[in-house]
Structure formats: structure tokens, C-alpha cells
Scaffold this motif. Sequence first.
Motif, mmCIF file in Angstrom:
data_model
loop_
_atom_site.group_PDB
_atom_site.id
_atom_site.type_symbol
_atom_site.label_atom_id
_atom_site.label_comp_id
_atom_site.label_asym_id
_atom_site.label_seq_id
_atom_site.Cartn_x
_atom_site.Cartn_y
_atom_site.Cartn_z
ATOM 1 N N ARG A 1 0.756 -1.133 -0.087
ATOM 2 C CA ARG A 1 0.061 -0.023 0.215
ATOM 3 C C ARG A 1 0.919 1.413 -0.061
ATOM 4 N NH1 ARG A 1 -2.894 -3.357 3.628
ATOM 5 N NH2 ARG A 1 -1.854 -2.207 5.620
ATOM 6 N N ASP A 2 2.129 1.368 1.008
ATOM 7 C CA ASP A 2 2.868 2.465 0.884
ATOM 8 C C ASP A 2 3.597 2.439 -0.321
ATOM 9 O OD1 ASP A 2 1.788 2.563 3.440
ATOM 10 O OD2 ASP A 2 3.583 2.167 4.509
ATOM 11 N N ILE A 3 4.177 1.625 -0.903
ATOM 12 C CA ILE A 3 4.907 1.913 -2.189
ATOM 13 C C ILE A 3 4.102 2.330 -3.232
ATOM 14 C CG2 ILE A 3 6.742 1.119 -3.681
ATOM 15 C CD1 ILE A 3 7.530 -0.818 -1.435
ATOM 16 N N THR A 4 3.093 1.636 -3.447
ATOM 17 C CA THR A 4 2.010 2.198 -4.331
ATOM 18 C C THR A 4 1.704 3.524 -4.230
ATOM 19 O OG1 THR A 4 0.819 0.008 -4.508
ATOM 20 C CG2 THR A 4 -0.305 1.943 -5.508
ATOM 21 N N TYR A 5 1.329 4.123 -3.051
ATOM 22 C CA TYR A 5 1.107 5.399 -2.631
ATOM 23 C C TYR A 5 2.459 6.365 -3.208
ATOM 24 C CZ TYR A 5 0.323 9.989 -0.781
ATOM 25 O OH TYR A 5 0.416 11.390 -0.440
ATOM 26 N N VAL B 1 -6.263 5.560 -13.391
ATOM 27 C CA VAL B 1 -6.204 6.918 -13.124
ATOM 28 C C VAL B 1 -5.746 7.123 -11.514
ATOM 29 C CG1 VAL B 1 -7.030 9.101 -13.029
ATOM 30 C CG2 VAL B 1 -7.300 7.522 -15.103
ATOM 31 N N SER B 2 -4.949 7.982 -11.354
ATOM 32 C CA SER B 2 -4.488 8.091 -9.926
ATOM 33 C C SER B 2 -5.546 8.868 -9.057
ATOM 34 C CB SER B 2 -2.946 8.689 -9.833
ATOM 35 O OG SER B 2 -2.016 7.904 -10.404
ATOM 36 N N SER B 3 -6.587 8.383 -8.834
ATOM 37 C CA SER B 3 -7.573 8.927 -7.909
ATOM 38 C C SER B 3 -7.201 8.320 -6.394
ATOM 39 C CB SER B 3 -9.038 8.757 -8.085
ATOM 40 O OG SER B 3 -9.154 7.396 -8.168
ATOM 41 N N PRO B 4 -7.681 8.954 -5.419
ATOM 42 C CA PRO B 4 -7.316 8.570 -4.067
ATOM 43 C C PRO B 4 -7.869 7.122 -3.818
ATOM 44 C CG PRO B 4 -7.853 10.890 -3.978
ATOM 45 C CD PRO B 4 -8.178 10.489 -5.316
ATOM 46 N N LEU B 5 -9.191 7.007 -4.239
ATOM 47 C CA LEU B 5 -9.709 5.534 -3.914
ATOM 48 C C LEU B 5 -8.941 4.506 -4.827
ATOM 49 C CD1 LEU B 5 -13.660 6.290 -3.868
ATOM 50 C CD2 LEU B 5 -12.035 5.716 -1.918
ATOM 51 N N ALA B 6 -8.574 4.918 -5.991
ATOM 52 C CA ALA B 6 -8.030 3.864 -7.082
ATOM 53 C C ALA B 6 -6.593 3.510 -6.318
ATOM 54 C CB ALA B 6 -7.731 4.560 -8.410
ATOM 55 N N ILE B 7 -5.884 4.744 -5.720
ATOM 56 C CA ILE B 7 -4.400 4.173 -5.391
ATOM 57 C C ILE B 7 -4.574 3.231 -4.269
ATOM 58 C CG2 ILE B 7 -2.753 5.244 -3.976
ATOM 59 C CD1 ILE B 7 -3.067 7.795 -5.842
ATOM 60 N N VAL B 8 -5.710 3.352 -3.344
ATOM 61 C CA VAL B 8 -5.873 2.448 -2.178
ATOM 62 C C VAL B 8 -6.218 1.043 -2.716
ATOM 63 C CG1 VAL B 8 -7.436 1.815 -0.159
ATOM 64 C CG2 VAL B 8 -6.531 4.276 -0.537
ATOM 65 N N GLU B 9 -7.163 1.092 -3.715
ATOM 66 C CA GLU B 9 -7.596 -0.082 -4.334
ATOM 67 C C GLU B 9 -6.395 -0.918 -4.978
ATOM 68 O OE1 GLU B 9 -11.671 -0.936 -6.604
ATOM 69 O OE2 GLU B 9 -10.208 0.073 -7.864
ATOM 70 N N MET B 10 -5.583 -0.064 -5.433
ATOM 71 C CA MET B 10 -4.401 -0.762 -6.287
ATOM 72 C C MET B 10 -3.532 -1.377 -5.309
ATOM 73 S SD MET B 10 -3.531 1.674 -9.565
ATOM 74 C CE MET B 10 -2.454 0.593 -10.169
ATOM 75 N N GLY B 11 -3.136 -0.738 -4.336
ATOM 76 C CA GLY B 11 -2.412 -1.238 -3.070
ATOM 77 C C GLY B 11 -2.804 -2.304 -2.483
ATOM 78 N N GLU B 12 -4.338 -2.440 -2.367
ATOM 79 C CA GLU B 12 -4.623 -3.610 -1.697
ATOM 80 C C GLU B 12 -4.562 -4.731 -2.510
ATOM 81 O OE1 GLU B 12 -8.605 -2.108 -0.513
ATOM 82 O OE2 GLU B 12 -7.920 -1.191 1.466
ATOM 83 N N SER B 13 -4.763 -4.566 -3.858
ATOM 84 C CA SER B 13 -4.988 -5.501 -4.815
ATOM 85 C C SER B 13 -3.589 -6.122 -5.079
ATOM 86 C CB SER B 13 -5.472 -4.921 -6.241
ATOM 87 O OG SER B 13 -6.826 -4.480 -6.012
ATOM 88 N N LEU B 14 -2.615 -5.239 -5.001
ATOM 89 C CA LEU B 14 -1.134 -5.822 -5.337
ATOM 90 C C LEU B 14 -0.906 -6.358 -4.098
ATOM 91 C CD1 LEU B 14 1.688 -5.475 -6.456
ATOM 92 C CD2 LEU B 14 1.982 -3.516 -5.135
ATOM 93 N N ALA B 15 -1.215 -6.249 -2.979
ATOM 94 C CA ALA B 15 -1.119 -6.940 -1.650
ATOM 95 C C ALA B 15 -1.563 -8.568 -1.685
ATOM 96 C CB ALA B 15 -1.394 -6.401 -0.417
ATOM 97 N N LYS B 16 -2.799 -8.437 -2.431
ATOM 98 C CA LYS B 16 -3.165 -9.996 -2.443
ATOM 99 C C LYS B 16 -2.713 -10.711 -3.352
ATOM 100 C CE LYS B 16 -7.765 -8.446 -0.870
ATOM 101 N NZ LYS B 16 -9.382 -8.194 -1.299
ATOM 102 N N ILE B 17 -2.026 -10.211 -4.639
ATOM 103 C CA ILE B 17 -1.328 -10.787 -5.718
ATOM 104 C C ILE B 17 -0.187 -11.300 -5.074
ATOM 105 C CG2 ILE B 17 -0.469 -10.549 -8.002
ATOM 106 C CD1 ILE B 17 -2.760 -8.712 -8.695
ATOM 107 N N VAL B 18 0.701 -10.361 -4.500
ATOM 108 C CA VAL B 18 1.918 -10.874 -3.791
ATOM 109 C C VAL B 18 1.818 -11.851 -2.744
ATOM 110 C CG1 VAL B 18 3.556 -10.088 -2.267
ATOM 111 C CG2 VAL B 18 3.012 -8.375 -4.128
#
Length: 303
Positions: free
Chosen positions: A52-56, A163-180
Motif C-alpha cells: 500500500r505504501d509503495i503504491t502511494y 487513473v491516480s484517484s485517491p480511491l484507486a490508489i488505495v484499491e491498487m495497493g490492496e490488490s497488489l498485496a493480495k497478488i503478492v
Amino acid sequence: SMSCHMNNTLRDESNHNSDTSHYNTITGTTTTDASSSANTWRGQSLLSSDCRDITYLASTIHPPGSLMLSFNSVGAGASQNHIHCHGWVSPSPPFLVESDFNHDGDVNGSDDVASSFQPNNFHRYAVTGVAVDATNFSPLYLRHGTKISMLEYPCTCIKLSSVSSPLAIVEMGESLAKIVEIAQGIKVPHNVAWTNTPPGMGCNEPYGERNEDSAPRLEIYIFFRSKSQTIIPDDGSGANTSGGDKVDNFRLGASEMLGLFHSSSKKQLELLSSWDGCMEQILRDVSWEPRRVLWEKVCNILK
């Protein structure tokens, strides 16, 4: 590349003794008093909070597209089993061209060097320039705009973009965490790369074409590996042998996965460029397969 010393700290989710223990991603040092050295160090493995943090952090890159962040797991090019990531100028210096710089000396009222750097070509890496969605894998579209797709690429690669919206950034970080977590669960070495692009210029578009995005796009690439290194192949001529000894094993990290190869000797450089398709074959050789099994796991955890 240079090690990326991030200013923010990441919580160690494995520490059950305190909710206030925070770790620096490079040094592993904690902001609380540690009763044991085990609480101040951890291995080269991403926690969900790291994702989450590196994605942000990647979403804040400015100018957009001017930096690439990356992570190499153990078995996928990590130089040491101590939590760290990397960052380098993007495009990489050998690929910079005159058009990547504004020479007026004044960009938005600033004359500093950082402001004069405005990368215009985001397709210097093979994965960002030529890799497209695999036709036999239907992309996933999440609630806040994140698109997740399997790429048509020599090494198994899953791409997250939005697109880098606040909600999308959080969503991407959480999705990345699950894939990792999937990669960690099946013990697959992996590389992760983060970057962003200016408004209207998404990766994997023909150079010069623009989409309708009004904000920078965030791009994440996760590569699934079968091994950390391989022998540089030849075209059948025996060029990769000298005196009966094969060239040293070639180790690959995130940069090579993206398509930018580094050679440690003149011989390696000659071998890598000796025939068309050599580097593509190397990526295939270290790819984790079968992709269908992986994609089903991703769909099951994210749908």
C-alpha cells in the motif's frame, strides 16, 4: 540503480507485541524501543502495508513518469535478504533523448533541474512499450477503476493500472498485496515495478497517442519467476562457450524483467546482442508457468 530510501515508515505486521512499532523499509530500524534484535530486522518480503505504501509513493512521482520503483524478492534478483527496494530515473539514462528535457530554463515558474526533466517517451521498456493484454485472459475491472490484466509477454506478468484517484490508489495497493500474497503462498520468486505516467499518456499506447485521462495514471507490473538466473542462450553456434566453459550464470532483477538488461562484462554484452530474440528467450526461460493457474487464483481472490 540506487537504493530507494523512503521517508515514510512501514508497520511490521509480524510484530504482535505492539501496534505502534514502525519500520524503515531499508534499515529495518523501529521507532519504538525493541526488546529483541528480531524486532528490528526482517527479510526481503513485502507486507501488505509495504504494498500500500509503495503504491502511494509511486503515485506521487513528479514529474510523472520520471522514476521507476522496483522490488526483487529472494530468488528473483534480490542482492540481500533484508527489506529494500530500488528507484532509478525513468527512462533509464542510456535511453534519454533531447526531447525529454525542457531547455527554456523555466517550467511552471521554476528553473530547477528536476522541473526541466519531462520524459516524453514512456515506451523505452519492453513491457511498457509492446506488451499488450493477453487475448485469452479477460481483464478484471474493480470498483474504483483499477484494471488488472495478464500481459502477452515472455515472462508471466500481471499489470495493474488506473487513473491516480485517491480511491484507486488505495484499491491498487490492496490488490497488489493480495497478488503478492499469492506469489508468497506458492513460493514463487517475483519482481514488482511501479511507475506513473502524465495525464493522457498511458503505458502500452502507441507513442504520441493520448487517452482522455485528466490525471496521471499509475502502473504496477508483477513478474512471476521460476528461477533467479539462467545461462545466456546462443543461436546454436556455440558462441556462449569459451574453452569448453559456459559463460557465468546471468542473474535477472526487475530491470531485466521490464526489458532493460545489464551486462557485467564485454562477453555478456556480446552474447546478449548476438542474435535477435536472445533476451526474449532469457525471459521465457525464467518465467513461472502455467499462467492459467495463476490467473484463476488472481480472479478468485479479487472478484
